[in-house]
Scaffold this motif. Structure first.
Motif, PDB file in Angstrom:
ATOM      1  N   SER A 208      16.187  13.002  -7.606  1.00 33.14           N
ATOM      2  CA  SER A 208      15.611  12.263  -6.478  1.00 33.14           C
ATOM      3  C   SER A 208      16.101  10.826  -6.449  1.00 33.14           C
ATOM      4  O   SER A 208      16.397  10.219  -7.485  1.00 33.14           O
ATOM      5  N   SER A 209      16.160  10.281  -5.239  1.00 30.82           N
ATOM      6  CA  SER A 209      16.478   8.870  -5.050  1.00 30.82           C
ATOM      7  C   SER A 209      15.253   8.163  -4.501  1.00 30.82           C
ATOM      8  O   SER A 209      14.588   8.662  -3.584  1.00 30.82           O
ATOM      9  N   VAL A 210      14.947   7.003  -5.081  1.00 32.38           N
ATOM     10  CA  VAL A 210      13.740   6.268  -4.727  1.00 32.38           C
ATOM     11  C   VAL A 210      14.105   4.845  -4.312  1.00 32.38           C
ATOM     12  O   VAL A 210      14.898   4.174  -4.990  1.00 32.38           O
ATOM     13  N   LEU A 211      13.532   4.407  -3.219  1.00 31.10           N
ATOM     14  CA  LEU A 211      13.617   3.012  -2.806  1.00 31.10           C
ATOM     15  C   LEU A 211      12.286   2.356  -3.122  1.00 31.10           C
ATOM     16  O   LEU A 211      11.239   2.814  -2.660  1.00 31.10           O
ATOM     17  N   GLU A 212      12.316   1.288  -3.933  1.00 30.04           N
ATOM     18  CA  GLU A 212      11.099   0.549  -4.216  1.00 30.04           C
ATOM     19  C   GLU A 212      11.123  -0.759  -3.438  1.00 30.04           C
ATOM     20  O   GLU A 212      12.075  -1.548  -3.557  1.00 30.04           O
TER      21      GLU A 212
ATOM     22  N   PHE B 244      16.758   8.001   1.432  1.00 33.32           N
ATOM     23  CA  PHE B 244      16.064   8.212   0.163  1.00 33.32           C
ATOM     24  C   PHE B 244      15.056   9.348   0.270  1.00 33.32           C
ATOM     25  O   PHE B 244      14.551   9.667   1.341  1.00 33.32           O
ATOM     26  N   ASP B 245      14.744   9.918  -0.897  1.00 29.91           N
ATOM     27  CA  ASP B 245      13.733  10.977  -0.957  1.00 29.91           C
ATOM     28  C   ASP B 245      12.327  10.410  -0.943  1.00 29.91           C
ATOM     29  O   ASP B 245      11.388  11.073  -0.478  1.00 29.91           O
ATOM     30  N   ALA B 246      12.161   9.203  -1.464  1.00 30.08           N
ATOM     31  CA  ALA B 246      10.834   8.587  -1.526  1.00 30.08           C
ATOM     32  C   ALA B 246      10.968   7.077  -1.419  1.00 30.08           C
ATOM     33  O   ALA B 246      11.964   6.493  -1.865  1.00 30.08           O
ATOM     34  N   LEU B 247       9.973   6.467  -0.815  1.00 25.37           N
ATOM     35  CA  LEU B 247       9.839   5.014  -0.790  1.00 25.37           C
ATOM     36  C   LEU B 247       8.526   4.671  -1.478  1.00 25.37           C
ATOM     37  O   LEU B 247       7.475   5.227  -1.138  1.00 25.37           O
ATOM     38  N   VAL B 248       8.584   3.762  -2.451  1.00 26.91           N
ATOM     39  CA  VAL B 248       7.407   3.353  -3.212  1.00 26.91           C
ATOM     40  C   VAL B 248       7.219   1.853  -3.052  1.00 26.91           C
ATOM     41  O   VAL B 248       8.178   1.077  -3.174  1.00 26.91           O
ATOM     42  N   ALA B 249       5.991   1.436  -2.774  1.00 23.94           N
ATOM     43  CA  ALA B 249       5.650   0.019  -2.718  1.00 23.94           C
ATOM     44  C   ALA B 249       4.409  -0.190  -3.574  1.00 23.94           C
ATOM     45  O   ALA B 249       3.360   0.399  -3.298  1.00 23.94           O
ATOM     46  N   ALA B 250       4.534  -0.996  -4.623  1.00 30.30           N
ATOM     47  CA  ALA B 250       3.438  -1.229  -5.568  1.00 30.30           C
ATOM     48  C   ALA B 250       2.865  -2.628  -5.349  1.00 30.30           C
ATOM     49  O   ALA B 250       3.517  -3.625  -5.667  1.00 30.30           O
ATOM     50  N   SER B 251       1.670  -2.688  -4.768  1.00 27.52           N
ATOM     51  CA  SER B 251       0.987  -3.960  -4.480  1.00 27.52           C
ATOM     52  C   SER B 251       1.871  -4.900  -3.674  1.00 27.52           C
ATOM     53  O   SER B 251       1.852  -6.114  -3.869  1.00 27.52           O
ATOM     54  N   SER B 252       2.648  -4.347  -2.748  1.00 25.15           N
ATOM     55  CA  SER B 252       3.591  -5.171  -1.999  1.00 25.15           C
ATOM     56  C   SER B 252       3.639  -4.871  -0.506  1.00 25.15           C
ATOM     57  O   SER B 252       4.137  -5.690   0.267  1.00 25.15           O
ATOM     58  N   TRP B 253       3.140  -3.712  -0.081  1.00 28.67           N
ATOM     59  CA  TRP B 253       3.339  -3.311   1.309  1.00 28.67           C
ATOM     60  C   TRP B 253       2.640  -4.256   2.286  1.00 28.67           C
ATOM     61  O   TRP B 253       3.076  -4.432   3.422  1.00 28.67           O
TER      62      TRP B 253
ATOM     63  N   GLY C 256      11.320  14.950   5.568  1.00 26.39           N
ATOM     64  CA  GLY C 256      10.416  15.435   4.546  1.00 26.39           C
ATOM     65  C   GLY C 256      10.149  14.452   3.426  1.00 26.39           C
ATOM     66  O   GLY C 256       9.399  14.753   2.493  1.00 26.39           O
ATOM     67  N   GLY C 257      10.763  13.256   3.514  1.00 23.88           N
ATOM     68  CA  GLY C 257      10.573  12.249   2.472  1.00 23.88           C
ATOM     69  C   GLY C 257       9.137  11.740   2.418  1.00 23.88           C
ATOM     70  O   GLY C 257       8.352  11.920   3.355  1.00 23.88           O
ATOM     71  N   ARG C 258       8.793  11.096   1.319  1.00 26.17           N
ATOM     72  CA  ARG C 258       7.413  10.639   1.090  1.00 26.17           C
ATOM     73  C   ARG C 258       7.367   9.120   0.960  1.00 26.17           C
ATOM     74  O   ARG C 258       8.245   8.509   0.351  1.00 26.17           O
ATOM     75  N   LEU C 259       6.302   8.556   1.509  1.00 19.64           N
ATOM     76  CA  LEU C 259       5.992   7.145   1.342  1.00 19.64           C
ATOM     77  C   LEU C 259       4.791   7.032   0.418  1.00 19.64           C
ATOM     78  O   LEU C 259       3.751   7.651   0.668  1.00 19.64           O
ATOM     79  N   ALA C 260       4.925   6.252  -0.660  1.00 19.54           N
ATOM     80  CA  ALA C 260       3.843   6.084  -1.634  1.00 19.54           C
ATOM     81  C   ALA C 260       3.483   4.619  -1.752  1.00 19.54           C
ATOM     82  O   ALA C 260       4.340   3.787  -2.085  1.00 19.54           O
ATOM     83  N   LEU C 261       2.228   4.301  -1.481  1.00 18.57           N
ATOM     84  CA  LEU C 261       1.723   2.940  -1.644  1.00 18.57           C
ATOM     85  C   LEU C 261       0.813   2.907  -2.860  1.00 18.57           C
ATOM     86  O   LEU C 261      -0.157   3.672  -2.942  1.00 18.57           O
ATOM     87  N   LEU C 262       1.126   2.035  -3.803  1.00 19.39           N
ATOM     88  CA  LEU C 262       0.345   1.847  -5.019  1.00 19.39           C
ATOM     89  C   LEU C 262      -0.370   0.506  -4.921  1.00 19.39           C
ATOM     90  O   LEU C 262       0.148  -0.438  -4.322  1.00 19.39           O
ATOM     91  N   GLY C 263      -1.543   0.425  -5.502  1.00 20.68           N
ATOM     92  CA  GLY C 263      -2.256  -0.839  -5.485  1.00 20.68           C
ATOM     93  C   GLY C 263      -3.303  -0.913  -6.575  1.00 20.68           C
ATOM     94  O   GLY C 263      -3.617   0.085  -7.238  1.00 20.68           O
ATOM     95  N   ASN C 264      -3.822  -2.112  -6.766  1.00 22.28           N
ATOM     96  CA  ASN C 264      -4.934  -2.343  -7.680  1.00 22.28           C
ATOM     97  C   ASN C 264      -6.024  -3.095  -6.928  1.00 22.28           C
ATOM     98  O   ASN C 264      -5.783  -4.193  -6.412  1.00 22.28           O
ATOM     99  N   VAL C 265      -7.199  -2.502  -6.831  1.00 19.52           N
ATOM    100  CA  VAL C 265      -8.328  -3.100  -6.130  1.00 19.52           C
ATOM    101  C   VAL C 265      -9.306  -3.648  -7.164  1.00 19.52           C
ATOM    102  O   VAL C 265      -9.771  -2.906  -8.037  1.00 19.52           O
ATOM    103  N   VAL C 266      -9.606  -4.935  -7.090  1.00 17.30           N
ATOM    104  CA  VAL C 266     -10.590  -5.536  -7.995  1.00 17.30           C
ATOM    105  C   VAL C 266     -11.982  -5.052  -7.590  1.00 17.30           C
ATOM    106  O   VAL C 266     -12.358  -5.127  -6.413  1.00 17.30           O
ATOM    107  N   VAL C 267     -12.743  -4.542  -8.554  1.00 18.47           N
ATOM    108  CA  VAL C 267     -14.072  -3.996  -8.274  1.00 18.47           C
ATOM    109  C   VAL C 267     -15.054  -4.496  -9.337  1.00 18.47           C
ATOM    110  O   VAL C 267     -14.671  -5.123 -10.324  1.00 18.47           O
ATOM    111  N   ARG C 268     -16.325  -4.187  -9.123  1.00 21.41           N
ATOM    112  CA  ARG C 268     -17.356  -4.511 -10.115  1.00 21.41           C
ATOM    113  C   ARG C 268     -18.309  -3.332 -10.239  1.00 21.41           C
ATOM    114  O   ARG C 268     -18.333  -2.446  -9.385  1.00 21.41           O
ATOM    115  N   ARG C 269     -19.075  -3.350 -11.320  1.00 20.74           N
ATOM    116  CA  ARG C 269     -20.114  -2.347 -11.534  1.00 20.74           C
ATOM    117  C   ARG C 269     -21.467  -3.054 -11.610  1.00 20.74           C
ATOM    118  O   ARG C 269     -21.556  -4.171 -12.135  1.00 20.74           O
TER     119      ARG C 269
END
Length: 277
Positions: free
Chosen positions: A50-54, A113-122, A141-154
């Protein structure tokens, strides 16, 4: 979809703030759990062919995990200092190439590309350009993946914002960004759509959403360094930001035993490219 020139300018300006603190960003910002990348593979079928664009690779935190899957990774990063640090961090990985450019202006040379990934950047990408561009650079048929980190509390857990609300108001009164992070259970209930970014319209199918809990621990100085790497604090004037962060570090030392948590939900959203006219 239309773009707002003022929003585009603000997005560019805020996106550059991380370039000022590339080393600190790399040291204190959270990464992403191995389980997330295992799910990414399971959902997309990515493998060594696979080829990935980040998009917006930063210092290469997610890039390293993508490269470990064996696929070829082209990483695009607009910040020169961030891109330089990513190249240094990833120099031993032959399947990674880092290019310095915004995604909007990047020359794809006709590569798809087969996939595009954006980590805390989109959210830094202009949506009036980004969604269509993502669609165009992906194969059918390619996939777009968005990664992130959400600050939370309990509930009932000591939380830095609660302990430092008076300091925030003293040094920078009325800032609408101040306040408690959302409750973890409330965030887990937001399982539909693409999260806090504009909707792509019909360019991509509805995303699969997965959550992964994580926590970082800091002493007061470390927590201040962490906040120093975030856009909310980077955009404050130096003469406001530094006294505020010094006061926060002192408060964590004196009231919280010099031990403070930053709780997250990492999130993965994956949608498939649709065929559109």
């Amino acid at each position: 979809m239309t773009g707002d020139p003022e929003k585009r300018a603000n997005r560019r300006d805020l996106g550059r703030v991380f370039n000022e603190v590339a080393e600190g960003y790399d040291r204190v910002r959270p990464g992403y759990p191995d389980e997330l990348f295992a799910d990414l593979v399971a959902i997309t079928g990515m493998d060594e062919r696979s080829s990935v664009l980040e998009v917006g690779c930063g210092t290469g935190q997610a890039t390293r995990s993508l490269a470990a899957l064996g696929c070829s990774v082209t990483a695009v990063e607009p910040g020169r200092e961030m891109a330089a640090l990513a190249r240094q961090r990833l120099a031993t990985l032959p399947n990674v190439e880092v290019e310095t450019s915004t995604f909007e202006e990047w020359d794809d040379s006709g590569v798809r590309f087969d996939a595009l990934v954006a980590a805390s950047s989109w959210h830094w990408v202009d949506p009036s350009i980004g969604w269509r561009r993502a669609h165009d650079v992906l194969r059918p048929g390619g996939r777009l993946a968005l990664l992130g980190n959400v600050v939370v509390r309990r509930p009932g857990e000591p939380e830095v914002y609660a302990e430092t609300a008076d300091l925030h108001e003293r040094f920078c009164p009325g800032n609408p960004g101040w306040g408690h992070p959302p409750l973890e259970d409330d965030v887990r209930g937001t399982d539909e759509g693409w999260g806090p970014v504009d909707d792509p319209g019909g360019l991509f199918g509805p995303p699969i959403v997965r959550w992964y809990p994580a926590v970082q621990w800091f002493n007061g100085e470390g927590f201040a360094d962490h906040l120093r790497s975030t856009s909310l604090y980077r955009r404050l004037d130096h003469d406001v930001r530094e006294p505020l962060l010094d006061a926060i570090a002192e408060r964590i030392l004196t009231r919280m035993g010099d031990r403070a948590s930053r709780r997250y939900l990492s999130v993965l959203r994956v949608g498939q490219r649709r065929e559109v006219p």
